[in-house]
Design an enzyme around this catalytic site. Structure first.
Site, short mmCIF file in Angstrom:
data_model
loop_
_atom_site.label_atom_id
_atom_site.label_comp_id
_atom_site.label_asym_id
_atom_site.label_seq_id
_atom_site.Cartn_x
_atom_site.Cartn_y
_atom_site.Cartn_z
N ASP A 103 27.78 83.05 1.11
CA ASP A 103 29.22 83.01 0.85
C ASP A 103 29.46 82.35 -0.50
O ASP A 103 28.53 81.91 -1.17
CB ASP A 103 29.96 82.29 1.98
CG ASP A 103 29.51 80.84 2.11
OD1 ASP A 103 28.69 80.38 1.30
OD2 ASP A 103 30.01 80.16 3.03
N ASP A 277 31.31 87.39 10.47
CA ASP A 277 30.43 86.24 10.62
C ASP A 277 31.20 85.12 11.29
O ASP A 277 32.43 85.06 11.17
CB ASP A 277 29.96 85.71 9.25
CG ASP A 277 31.03 84.84 8.61
OD1 ASP A 277 31.99 85.40 8.05
OD2 ASP A 277 30.95 83.60 8.70
N CYS A 315 20.16 90.67 31.10
CA CYS A 315 20.14 90.30 29.68
C CYS A 315 18.67 90.15 29.26
O CYS A 315 17.88 89.51 29.95
CB CYS A 315 20.89 88.99 29.46
SG CYS A 315 20.72 88.36 27.77
N CYS A 317 17.38 88.44 26.86
CA CYS A 317 17.01 87.24 26.10
C CYS A 317 16.06 86.35 26.89
O CYS A 317 15.96 86.45 28.11
CB CYS A 317 18.26 86.47 25.66
SG CYS A 317 18.84 85.23 26.82
N CYS A 320 17.45 84.35 29.86
CA CYS A 320 17.74 85.10 31.08
C CYS A 320 16.49 85.68 31.73
O CYS A 320 16.42 85.84 32.94
CB CYS A 320 18.75 86.21 30.79
SG CYS A 320 20.36 85.56 30.29
N HIS A 346 20.97 83.13 23.97
CA HIS A 346 21.75 83.99 24.87
C HIS A 346 23.07 84.43 24.23
O HIS A 346 23.41 85.61 24.25
CB HIS A 346 22.02 83.32 26.22
CG HIS A 346 22.94 84.16 27.05
ND1 HIS A 346 22.51 85.30 27.72
CD2 HIS A 346 24.28 84.10 27.23
CE1 HIS A 346 23.55 85.88 28.29
NE2 HIS A 346 24.63 85.17 28.01
ZN LIG Z 1 20.60 86.10 28.04
#
Ligand SMILES: [Zn+2]
Length: 397
Positions: A103, A277, A315, A317, A320, A346
């Protein structure tokens, strides 16, 4: 509106334009940068100090990040842009081989510095780290970003809060325009793209004038600044409408700075925004709040201490796949560092997957038809609760 010169280090292709007679302006794009391709609409996780807090680059890739944002203000103050340049640039420094956007530093000067004075030539400020005095100008902000070496740099601007009075907005918007021209003049465009920032606050005529001015310059992308702050959702919608309506078929990506909740992202995509963002997904994760379809879980609540299920069924990730709500809730109570990594992983996975779902819907022509379904997944936060964190968007000190 001007056309992007083909020799620039960024090219943007609209893959699926918004439907001519549809109610949505949602569109699918492909932004090609030095370090790779960014499919849009896309969300950029924020790596303030050249790291997305608690995650390493493998975590970011696993979460689906294709581009990250790093903060010029922070990296200029610490460890210093010249040091990063000597160490091979930001990608090598943080061991991230996908695209990076830095930025301009303008927002942090206004929101974070202990003291600042803005004049027509630039901004003088005191570091929030050690109180030392520094000065940024359009030219030095471009030079610092060139040393950092991200794929995309942003022109130095003068942001103000949306609720600022008209004369303040007008003054800052006009200064932003002069600084945009100076940023372009200072920019060496061989291997770094430069995006310009549209300001104008909530004043329709100033927003319109700023859109015309910035879009009339040969930037590679157009940022929409001065939103995702203290405006109401309707004020934000109207300001975006003004900008996108004027840009119409301008061939450059549109980037709304600082927006991060899934419901807000969905609304803005619908209005024709391509890039976003925010620190929001990672920041709320560190307060034990995780996003799941339809809303969020506060892992501080006692009920989760006995819950053997994952944060979100299905999920992909790490949090999870391997752990229970009970375990992560325990980690937060014990202030174990793993809690921050798992919750951040997550929330970013959820956010980036949500953007992928949006892109799939646009690609298959079902965005309008599945809008309600996407809205339900996003969950609408009550009374705008943490809808935005623009005040802190890139700050995250
Ligand atoms: Zn997750």
């Amino acid at each position: 509106m001007s056309v992007v010169a083909p020799s620039r280090p960024a090219s943007f292709e609209v893959v699926t334009p918004s439907p001519v007679d549809g109610r949505t302006r949602a569109r699918l794009g492909r932004l090609t940068l030095s370090h790779g391709v960014v499919e849009t609409p896309q969300f950029m996780p924020v790596g303030t100090n050249a790291t997305v807090k608690a995650l390493d680059p493998d975590d970011l890739e696993a979460a689906g990040a294709s581009i990250v944002l790093a903060n010029t203000y922070h990296l200029y103050l610490r460890p210093g842009h010249e040091r990063i340049r000597k160490l091979g640039g930001l990608n090598r420094f943080m061991s991230w081989d996908r695209p990076i956007l830095t930025d301009s530093g303008g927002f942090q000067v206004v929101s974070l510095a202990d003291w600042r004075k803005i004049d027509d030539d630039g901004a003088t400020f005191r570091s929030h780290i050690d109180g030392s005095t520094h000065r940024l100008t359009p030219e030095s902000a471009v030079e610092i970003q060139a040393a950092l070496g991200a794929d995309v740099a942003v022109a130095f601007d003068h942001p103000v809060f949306p609720s600022s009075e008209r004369r303040v907005v007008q003054d800052a918007t006009e200064r932003t325009h002069r600084w945009a021209e100076r940023s372009l003049a200072a920019h060496q465009g061989e291997d770094q793209a430069l995006f310009g920032v549209i300001q104008g606050g909530l004043e329709p005529d100033l927003r319109e004038a700023s859109t015309r001015f910035i879009a009339g310059l040969p930037f590679d992308g157009l940022n929409i600044g001065g939103l995702a702050g203290d405006e109401t959702p309707i004020q934000r919608r109207d300001a975006i409408d003004t900008v996108v309506g004027l840009l119409a078929d301008d061939p450059r990506p549109r980037y709304l700075m600082g927006l991060g909740s899934p419901a807000d992202l969905l609304d803005a995509v619908d209005q024709g925004i391509d890039l976003f963002d925010s620190v929001l997904p990672s920041r709320v994760a560190r307060t034990a709040q995780v996003w799941v379809p339809g809303g969020k879980l506060n892992l501080r609540k006692a009920e989760f201490l006995d819950d053997p299920t994952p944060l979100e069924d299905g999920c992909p990730c790490l949090a999870c796949r391997r752990f229970s709500r009970a375990y992560i809730a325990h980690l937060f109570r014990a202030k174990e560092l793993l809690a921050y990594r798992l919750a951040t992983l997550h929330n970013l996975t959820f956010t980036l997957d949500f953007m992928a779902r949006i892109r799939l819907a646009i690609a298959s022509g079902t965005f309008e038809a599945t809008r309600a379904e996407l809205e339900a997944r996003a969950g609408r936060n009550a009374a705008g609760e943490d809808a935005t964190m623009a005040g802190e968007a890139a700050g995250d000190p």
